[in-house]
Design a protein around this motif. Structure first.
Motif, short mmCIF file in Angstrom:
data_model
loop_
_atom_site.label_atom_id
_atom_site.label_comp_id
_atom_site.label_asym_id
_atom_site.label_seq_id
_atom_site.Cartn_x
_atom_site.Cartn_y
_atom_site.Cartn_z
N UNK A 5 0.85 -1.19 0.00
CA UNK A 5 0.00 0.00 0.00
C UNK A 5 0.88 1.24 0.00
N UNK A 6 0.25 2.37 -0.16
CA UNK A 6 0.98 3.64 -0.22
C UNK A 6 0.82 4.48 1.04
N UNK A 7 0.37 3.86 2.13
CA UNK A 7 0.14 4.60 3.37
C UNK A 7 1.40 5.32 3.85
N UNK A 28 9.44 2.36 -8.90
CA UNK A 28 9.10 1.59 -10.10
C UNK A 28 10.29 1.43 -11.03
N UNK A 29 11.22 2.36 -11.00
CA UNK A 29 12.42 2.26 -11.83
C UNK A 29 13.45 1.33 -11.19
N UNK A 30 13.72 1.52 -9.90
CA UNK A 30 14.79 0.79 -9.23
C UNK A 30 14.42 -0.65 -8.88
N UNK A 100 3.48 -7.17 -8.75
CA UNK A 100 2.08 -7.08 -9.17
C UNK A 100 1.48 -5.73 -8.77
N UNK A 101 1.77 -5.30 -7.55
CA UNK A 101 1.25 -4.02 -7.05
C UNK A 101 1.79 -2.85 -7.87
N UNK A 102 3.09 -2.84 -8.11
CA UNK A 102 3.71 -1.72 -8.83
C UNK A 102 3.19 -1.62 -10.26
N UNK A 103 2.78 -2.73 -10.83
CA UNK A 103 2.23 -2.70 -12.19
C UNK A 103 0.84 -2.08 -12.22
N UNK A 104 0.17 -1.98 -11.07
CA UNK A 104 -1.19 -1.45 -11.05
C UNK A 104 -1.25 0.04 -10.67
#
Length: 105
Positions: A5-7, A28-30, A100-104
């Motif tokens: 999550x992004x909390x 997402x890059x690293x 999977x999360x980062x792809x969404x």
């Protein structure tokens, strides 16, 4: 399994959406690069280097709010230092969950 999550990102940003996006973009890059280096070191049985990779990846695990997964990574890192692969499957499941999360987002 707990879900990323992004909390934590949101709590760090103080509502600054540009900052949040910049941090997400960095992750997402690293992350894919760091994950691949980890897999390369595991395949080559470079346990010390793989432990260092896990250490780096732990920070992204915590940034994505994965508290229990962080503990799994700590344990696995120590096992790798001892040249043991105990915890490998659990750790790699965490990596897939994060992927999977980062792809969404």
């Amino acid at each position: 399994m707990e879900q990323p999550n992004l909390s934590y990102v949101e709590s760090m940003s103080g509502g600054d959406k540009a900052f949040e996006q910049k941090l997400i973009d960095i992750i997402k890059k690293e992350f894919p690069e760091e994950k691949q280096v980890y897999f390369d070191n595991i395949a080559a049985e470079n346990f010390k280097e793989a432990a260092e990779n896990v250490h780096k990846l732990k920070h992204k695990i915590s940034i994505l709010g994965l508290i229990k997964s962080y503990d799994v990574a700590v344990s696995y890192e120590h096992n790798l230092i001892d040249k043991s692969s105990i915890g490998k499957e659990d750790f790699e499941s965490i990596l897939q969950n994060m992927t999977d999360f980062l792809e969404t987002i």
